[in-house]
Design a protein around this motif. Structure first.
Motif, mmCIF file in Angstrom:
data_model
loop_
_atom_site.group_PDB
_atom_site.id
_atom_site.type_symbol
_atom_site.label_atom_id
_atom_site.label_comp_id
_atom_site.label_asym_id
_atom_site.label_seq_id
_atom_site.Cartn_x
_atom_site.Cartn_y
_atom_site.Cartn_z
ATOM 1 N N ARG A 67 0.813 -1.214 0.000
ATOM 2 C CA ARG A 67 0.000 0.000 0.000
ATOM 3 C C ARG A 67 0.848 1.266 0.000
ATOM 4 O O ARG A 67 0.420 2.325 -0.454
ATOM 5 C CB ARG A 67 -0.933 0.006 1.219
ATOM 6 N N SER A 68 2.054 1.199 0.505
ATOM 7 C CA SER A 68 2.913 2.376 0.544
ATOM 8 C C SER A 68 3.237 2.894 -0.857
ATOM 9 O O SER A 68 3.510 4.082 -1.030
ATOM 10 C CB SER A 68 4.213 2.067 1.306
ATOM 11 N N MET A 69 3.180 2.024 -1.872
ATOM 12 C CA MET A 69 3.397 2.495 -3.242
ATOM 13 C C MET A 69 2.209 3.324 -3.713
ATOM 14 O O MET A 69 2.372 4.327 -4.419
ATOM 15 C CB MET A 69 3.637 1.319 -4.182
ATOM 16 N N GLN A 70 1.013 2.915 -3.331
ATOM 17 C CA GLN A 70 -0.179 3.703 -3.632
ATOM 18 C C GLN A 70 -0.084 5.073 -2.949
ATOM 19 O O GLN A 70 -0.396 6.110 -3.552
ATOM 20 C CB GLN A 70 -1.421 2.954 -3.156
ATOM 21 N N GLU A 71 0.376 5.077 -1.699
ATOM 22 C CA GLU A 71 0.550 6.328 -0.963
ATOM 23 C C GLU A 71 1.593 7.218 -1.631
ATOM 24 O O GLU A 71 1.424 8.445 -1.704
ATOM 25 C CB GLU A 71 0.950 6.019 0.479
ATOM 26 N N TYR A 72 2.659 6.605 -2.135
ATOM 27 C CA TYR A 72 3.702 7.366 -2.820
ATOM 28 C C TYR A 72 3.154 8.061 -4.060
ATOM 29 O O TYR A 72 3.373 9.269 -4.260
ATOM 30 C CB TYR A 72 4.859 6.439 -3.203
ATOM 31 N N PHE A 73 2.435 7.338 -4.919
ATOM 32 C CA PHE A 73 1.909 7.936 -6.146
ATOM 33 C C PHE A 73 0.867 9.015 -5.839
ATOM 34 O O PHE A 73 0.804 10.036 -6.528
ATOM 35 C CB PHE A 73 1.309 6.864 -7.051
ATOM 36 N N ALA A 74 0.055 8.799 -4.804
ATOM 37 C CA ALA A 74 -0.942 9.815 -4.424
ATOM 38 C C ALA A 74 -0.248 11.085 -3.952
ATOM 39 O O ALA A 74 -0.642 12.205 -4.323
ATOM 40 C CB ALA A 74 -1.862 9.260 -3.334
ATOM 41 N N ALA A 75 0.789 10.924 -3.134
ATOM 42 C CA ALA A 75 1.539 12.088 -2.649
ATOM 43 C C ALA A 75 2.249 12.804 -3.793
ATOM 44 O O ALA A 75 2.312 14.040 -3.833
ATOM 45 C CB ALA A 75 2.552 11.642 -1.590
ATOM 46 N N LYS A 76 2.772 12.023 -4.730
ATOM 47 C CA LYS A 76 3.478 12.593 -5.887
ATOM 48 C C LYS A 76 2.504 13.426 -6.726
ATOM 49 O O LYS A 76 2.852 14.501 -7.228
ATOM 50 C CB LYS A 76 4.042 11.449 -6.734
ATOM 51 N N PHE A 77 1.285 12.943 -6.886
ATOM 52 C CA PHE A 77 0.282 13.671 -7.654
ATOM 53 C C PHE A 77 -0.007 15.023 -7.012
ATOM 54 O O PHE A 77 0.001 16.067 -7.682
ATOM 55 C CB PHE A 77 -1.007 12.850 -7.741
ATOM 56 N N ILE A 78 -0.230 15.034 -5.705
ATOM 57 C CA ILE A 78 -0.561 16.292 -5.024
ATOM 58 C C ILE A 78 0.603 17.268 -5.084
ATOM 59 O O ILE A 78 0.412 18.483 -5.261
ATOM 60 C CB ILE A 78 -0.965 16.016 -3.565
ATOM 61 N N SER A 79 1.822 16.760 -4.984
ATOM 62 C CA SER A 79 2.994 17.647 -4.992
ATOM 63 C C SER A 79 3.140 18.396 -6.313
ATOM 64 O O SER A 79 3.803 19.441 -6.368
ATOM 65 C CB SER A 79 4.268 16.836 -4.717
ATOM 66 N N SER A 80 2.508 17.888 -7.387
ATOM 67 C CA SER A 80 2.632 18.524 -8.707
ATOM 68 C C SER A 80 1.535 19.566 -8.966
ATOM 69 O O SER A 80 1.551 20.231 -10.001
ATOM 70 C CB SER A 80 2.570 17.452 -9.805
ATOM 71 N N LEU A 81 0.589 19.712 -8.031
ATOM 72 C CA LEU A 81 -0.538 20.612 -8.237
ATOM 73 C C LEU A 81 -0.181 22.065 -7.940
ATOM 74 O O LEU A 81 0.839 22.359 -7.302
ATOM 75 C CB LEU A 81 -1.702 20.186 -7.332
ATOM 76 N N LYS A 82 -1.047 22.968 -8.363
ATOM 77 C CA LYS A 82 -0.906 24.388 -8.027
ATOM 78 C C LYS A 82 -1.291 24.584 -6.567
ATOM 79 O O LYS A 82 -2.043 23.786 -5.995
ATOM 80 C CB LYS A 82 -1.800 25.227 -8.936
ATOM 81 N N PRO A 83 -0.817 25.690 -5.941
ATOM 82 C CA PRO A 83 -1.079 25.896 -4.509
ATOM 83 C C PRO A 83 -2.547 25.795 -4.112
ATOM 84 O O PRO A 83 -2.878 25.141 -3.113
ATOM 85 C CB PRO A 83 -0.539 27.302 -4.255
ATOM 86 N N ASN A 84 -3.453 26.408 -4.870
ATOM 87 C CA ASN A 84 -4.872 26.344 -4.502
ATOM 88 C C ASN A 84 -5.430 24.925 -4.640
ATOM 89 O O ASN A 84 -6.305 24.503 -3.885
ATOM 90 C CB ASN A 84 -5.695 27.324 -5.337
ATOM 91 N N GLN A 85 -4.891 24.168 -5.613
ATOM 92 C CA GLN A 85 -5.321 22.781 -5.785
ATOM 93 C C GLN A 85 -4.786 21.901 -4.649
ATOM 94 O O GLN A 85 -5.465 20.986 -4.184
ATOM 95 C CB GLN A 85 -4.850 22.252 -7.139
#
Length: 613
Positions: free
Chosen positions: A387-405
């Motif tokens: 599951r930690s790989m799922q957590e990694y990809f989810a965190a990676k996605f959020i880190s690429s967003l704009k500040p308001n997102q």
């Protein structure tokens, strides 16, 4: 055929013992119990591991003993007979990748080999969506082929005889809206069939720590000296094994070495070593390296590894982008295992919303399942290798967003935690690594302010009990040879275990956890040192301390602070200004929050200034 024969031979001795007990046991085995036992053992006897995804390998050939500890007792669960006699009910608590699932397989197999009990594994997450939360009904449906009334009556009598080991796996995966009901169901089931043995597994911080009657065994990391033995067990070629050991021994002084004491992360390093022989400095780099290896080779542990054709025509970056979308959607909906139709459904959502990703959902599913092998089949469902790989990809996605997102995403995650107690600290750690300032600003600080507000309202016995429960505080003490109380301490929550409590984890990431730690220490110093019924009635009754005549040895006891707190003890703590100490703690925490906020503002300003150059 060979594996089926081996499984049959392994369970035949214990089945023969049970058949000889009575005609009813014969009938019960014929009506499904034998089939269940054989099927479950077959699932565990030959397995696909993280490192051996393309071949079934005998579990015992690659199993490395996982150790657990309860107080001073350390065990690898080799001799289950003595353990069950001393600890009939116990929990196995371990962080992500610590080997809980592997240890469960080992205990299941050993229980049959040693002819001790018939093990029944219950994956608790299946009760979330079950028509009934009744544990008894679920077990009946699971092991009886013909679930009719006469068979149910036979099962009822068999359960009362105490010849089963029930492994209740994944307490942390229960939904918050059903956890209380299922926990009550578990307690009532144990009350009815108390002669059996019970094991509950969970990640830390899910509320299992103070489960009634259960001794808490903490799963230990691999000792640094044992790493070479673990690597040898993984059955890789000798040259590769030597180079991995050399790489590790040359980096023993690095802080990252603590990662390699985790069985999952060590396995990931072994897998990705050929492509990435360096030991990365951050945990997130492990997952990046692992995905790179999974994408480029079908198997990174042998010299004969070779790329496999992918049918969806997506390149590496597109696969990673898609996995980020998929992980965000599923993780933020509390989904960690998926049936095929749900996977296709999420792919279709992504395809509709992300126009530049052009793919066929069926082909994409095949690629992720076969050539890349990042979605692993487990029964009728699929899941990430961990599951930690799922957590990694989810965190990676959020880190690429704009500040308001990012603010929207982290606020949504904050709301998810209200609905679910399955916290997922791996997501926190990776988010803090790769998106420190935004994660701090939009998640950690708002949560910290809410907690401080909650703490500042501690003004009664009930609110103090809730405060103690929130921080998983326990009261531990010893008695000397004269029967006098000594060494009062809080050994549950603070320190080793406290980092798994959500509230403390937040302040730990913010770097201000010492304020809480010091306050709790001050409060505990106010407790009376004489074991009188006036203050310690609960402890005296529970441990029957008034019946002990011979204090020839020093004994140690522990109870949750919530359970043992009474009006007189609370009034004494109030007189000794315990509540004022909590008030001061909140003031100091607020001051620290202001400083952290200011630091983030300064960092943002510095970045803005850099953009002007």
């Amino acid at each position: 055929m060979q594996s089926k024969l081996e499984v049959t031979n392994l369970i035949s001795p214990i089945i023969s013992i049970y058949k000889a007990l009575s005609d009813e046991w014969n009938n019960l085995l014929d009506e499904g119990l034998y089939t269940y036992t054989h099927s479950q053992l077959s699932k565990y006897y030959y397995v696909n591991t993280f490192l051996h995804r393309w071949e079934k390998i005998k579990f015992t050939n690659v199993y490395y003993p996982i150790k657990s500890k309860y107080k001073e007792l350390e065990t690898d669960f080799t001799d289950l007979d003595d353990l069950f006699k001393e600890y009939q009910y116990f929990s196995l608590v371990g962080k992500a990748g610590s080997g809980k699932s592997t240890l469960v397989k080992h205990i299941f197999i050993q229980c049959l080999k040693q002819k001790l009990k018939l093990p029944i594994l219950i994956e608790l997450r299946n009760l979330n969506k079950a028509d009934t939360k009744s544990l008894k009904e679920y077990i009946s449906k699971k092991i009886l082929t013909n679930n009719v009334k006469p068979n149910q009556n036979i099962l009822e009598r068999a359960l009362s005889e105490g010849k089963f080991l029930f492994i209740l796996d994944g307490y942390d995966e229960l939904f918050s809206d059903s956890k209380h009901e299922i926990r009550t169901e578990i307690e009532e089931f144990i009350d009815l069939y108390f002669n059996n043995c019970f094991i509950i597994t969970s990640r830390p911080g899910a509320g299992i720590e103070n489960f009634p009657r259960f001794y808490e065994f903490r799963i230990l990391d691999i000792d640094a000296k044992e790493i070479p033995s673990f690597i040898k067990k993984m059955k890789i070629d000798e040259e590769r094994e030597r180079r991995i050991n050399d790489a590790i021994s040359n980096n023993l002084d690095k802080g990252i070495m603590s990662y390699l004491r985790n069985p999952l992360l060590l396995s990931m390093f072994i897998l990705s070593f050929e492509n990435h022989p360096e030991i990365p400095s951050k945990k997130s780099a492990f997952y990046r390296n692992v995905f790179d290896t999974l994408y480029s080779k079908h198997d990174g542990i042998t010299k004969s590894s070779f790329p496999r054709e992918k049918t969806s025509s997506l390149d590496r970056e597109e696969f990673e982008e898609l996995l980020q979308y998929f992980s965000y959607i599923t993780f933020f909906n509390g989904e960690y295992t998926f049936i095929e139709s749900r996977i296709i459904e999420v792919f279709q959502i992504i395809k509709k919303k992300v126009s530049h990703l052009n793919f066929d959902s069926k082909k994409l599913f095949f690629d992720l399942r076969v050539p890349i092998s990042i979605l692993i089949k487990d029964g009728y469902e699929f899941k990430f290798p961990h599951r930690s790989m799922q957590e990694y990809f989810a965190a990676k996605f959020i880190s690429s967003l704009k500040p308001n997102q990012k603010e929207t995403a982290y606020s949504r995650y904050k709301n998810l935690l209200i609905q679910s107690e399955d916290i997922g600290f791996g997501f926190w750690d990776i988010s803090y690594e790769i998106d420190k300032y935004s994660f701090t600003k939009y998640f950690l600080l708002p949560k910290a302010k809410e907690i401080i507000t909650y703490f500042s309202k501690v003004n009664s016995l009930k609110s103090f009990q809730d405060f103690a429960k929130t921080l998983s505080l326990s009261f531990s003490f010893a008695q000397n040879k004269k029967g006098e109380i000594l060494n009062i301490s809080f050994d549950s929550g603070i320190g080793r275990q406290f980092i798994y409590v959500e509230e403390f984890k937040i302040f730990s990431l913010l770097g201000i956890e010492k304020i809480i730690h010091d306050t709790i220490e001050l409060i505990y110093k106010q407790f009376p040192t004489k074991l009188t019924p006036e203050y310690y009635e609960y402890i005296i009754d529970v441990f029957e301390l008034n019946k002990i005549k011979d204090y020839s040895e020093i004994s140690r006891y522990s109870a949750t602070l919530t359970e043992m707190m009474n009006e007189k003890l609370f009034d004494l703590l109030v007189k000794k200004e315990a509540l004022k100490k909590i008030e001061v703690m909140c003031v100091n925490l607020r001051k620290s929050i202001v400083k952290i906020n200011k630091s983030i503002e300064n960092q943002n300003q510095n970045i803005s200034d850099l953009l002007e150059f």
